[in-house]
Design an enzyme around this catalytic site. Structure first.
Site, PDB file in Angstrom:
ATOM      1  N   HIS A 171      -5.877 -36.603 -32.911  1.00 46.34           N
ATOM      2  CA  HIS A 171      -6.267 -37.293 -31.679  1.00 46.34           C
ATOM      3  C   HIS A 171      -7.771 -37.559 -31.524  1.00 46.34           C
ATOM      4  O   HIS A 171      -8.210 -38.699 -31.393  1.00 46.34           O
ATOM      5  CB  HIS A 171      -5.825 -36.473 -30.460  1.00 46.34           C
ATOM      6  CG  HIS A 171      -4.401 -36.088 -30.462  1.00 46.34           C
ATOM      7  ND1 HIS A 171      -3.388 -36.959 -30.150  1.00 46.34           N
ATOM      8  CD2 HIS A 171      -3.786 -34.907 -30.737  1.00 46.34           C
ATOM      9  CE1 HIS A 171      -2.223 -36.338 -30.206  1.00 46.34           C
ATOM     10  NE2 HIS A 171      -2.441 -35.099 -30.570  1.00 46.34           N
TER      11      HIS A 171
HETATM   12  C1  BDR Z   1      -5.500 -33.519 -26.886  1.00 43.51           C
HETATM   13  O1  BDR Z   1      -5.198 -32.210 -26.414  1.00 43.51           O
HETATM   14  C2  BDR Z   1      -5.748 -31.240 -27.264  1.00 43.51           C
HETATM   15  O2  BDR Z   1      -4.806 -30.276 -27.608  1.00 43.51           O
HETATM   16  C3  BDR Z   1      -6.301 -31.969 -28.452  1.00 43.51           C
HETATM   17  O3  BDR Z   1      -7.497 -31.354 -28.906  1.00 43.51           O
HETATM   18  C4  BDR Z   1      -6.571 -33.351 -27.936  1.00 43.51           C
HETATM   19  O4  BDR Z   1      -7.844 -33.442 -27.342  1.00 43.51           O
HETATM   20  C5  BDR Z   1      -4.220 -34.160 -27.368  1.00 43.51           C
HETATM   21  O5  BDR Z   1      -3.285 -34.198 -26.347  1.00 43.51           O
END
Ligand code: BDR
Ligand code: CA
Length: 333
Positions: free
Chosen positions: A262
């Site tokens: 992400h």
């Molecule tokens: C987001 O949530 C976190 O767990 C990850 O680092 C990312 O920023 C994805 O949903």
């Protein structure tokens, strides 16, 4: 003799002025496996990104651990010149939640952690944001928002006028067409502190959202992991070890052929916006108790006829992201 020399100097001067100035950047983050990959990508790109500071927040794990992991990323990247400020230990209003089931108890999957050599910067991340944005030239500082938006919200509540120092905030967060990852409706960063995200949205700063809609289209594959491994330095080995474990959670949950990385998309968007596409739309956030808590309501088709308040990114070039990441990791140790 002199004329060609002067012409050469003039051409060099023109080329220098054509080169875009680096983006003045603050990275707000909760490392976090994918946050560390994003930090590597950013710290390996000094020509384009002038990282003024990394500010940390509680999110994937508690603040002590996200702050240690940010300092670890900085140490591994050989970028101890970048200060790390610790910020908010808990969300504005809601009860804290963490994601150790996805990121591991230490907030980093697949690798060993240790206490980094260089300490945190003196002072709090929220005060750092207030001071830095308050003193900045109008619309000059970009914020890469890789976790819950608590630090910036607290800074904006304390000093609403600092919004004018911000050029844009690029957020990894939200979900629309295919639902959330922490509830059926909500993505983790928005669910972890929806009230903070509302404060940032209401401040009127220029906002770009990279939601799950796009990050779930930019997945690892065996070939892409091999491509990263082929870089064969410390940074790429760490990234591959982190990802090999991190991606299993989402691959199992969604039955996808690979896993998303992400937060790396936010940095890739800053480095190569041409890899992405989206629309300016109206978005609102649900912060009421109930099944929609933390949901982003993205009016992609403009049915509400409300003015656009965010750039909502829907598509991305997955191979482009992994090519960029491999090329930049090769610049690290
Ligand atoms: C987001 O949530 C976190 O767990 C990850 O680092 C990312 O920023 C994805 O949903
Ligand atoms: Ca994150």
């Amino acid at each position: 003799m002199l004329k060609p020399l002067l012409q050469g100097i003039a051409l060099m001067a023109a080329a220098t002025t054509l080169q875009a100035a680096p983006i003045d950047l603050i990275i707000d983050t909760d490392p976090g496996a994918d946050d560390v990959v994003a930090l590597f990508l950013a710290m390996a790109s000094p020509d384009e990104l002038n990282i003024r500071a990394i500010t940390t927040v509680a999110g994937n794990v508690r603040l002590e651990k996200t702050s240690r992991n940010a300092r670890l990323a900085r140490e591994w990247a050989g970028r101890e010149d970048i200060p790390v400020y610790a910020g908010a230990a808990r969300p504005l209003v809601r009860k804290p939640i963490y994601a150790a089931d996805v990121h591991g108890e230490e907030g980093l999957t697949g690798i060993q952690v240790h206490e980094p050599k260089a300490p945190l910067a003196q002072g709090n991340a929220v005060q750092y944001l207030v001071d830095t944005l308050g003193a900045a030239k109008p619309h000059s500082i970009t914020i890469a928002m890789l976790g819950p938006q608590t630090n910036l919200a607290l800074a904006l509540i304390q000093r609403p006028d600092i919004a004018k120092g911000i050029k844009q905030v690029v957020v990894m967060g939200g979900a629309h067409f295919n639902g959330g990852n922490i509830t059926p409706a909500a993505e983790f960063n928005l669910y972890a502190d929806p009230h903070a995200a509302e404060v940032v949205l209401a401040s009127g700063v220029q906002l770009t959202y990279l939601p799950l809609d796009v990050t779930h289209k930019m997945l690892t594959s065996d070939a892409r992991l091999k491509q990263l491994a082929a870089v064969n330095n410390q940074a790429s080995k760490l990234v591959v070890d982190i990802l090999n474990v991190y991606i299993t959670h989402d691959m199992d949950l969604y039955g996808m052929p690979g896993g998303p990385v992400h937060d790396a998309s936010v940095i890739a968007y800053l480095l190569k916006p041409e890899l992405f596409s989206g629309r300016r739309i109206h978005m609102s956030i649900d912060s009421r108790e109930g099944p929609g808590f933390g949901q982003t309501i993205a009016d992609w088709y403009g049915v509400l006829k409300q003015p656009a308040n965010v750039m909502w990114v829907e598509e991305g070039d997955a191979q482009g992201l992994f090519d960029l990441l491999s090329a930049r990791l090769a610049r690290l140790e």
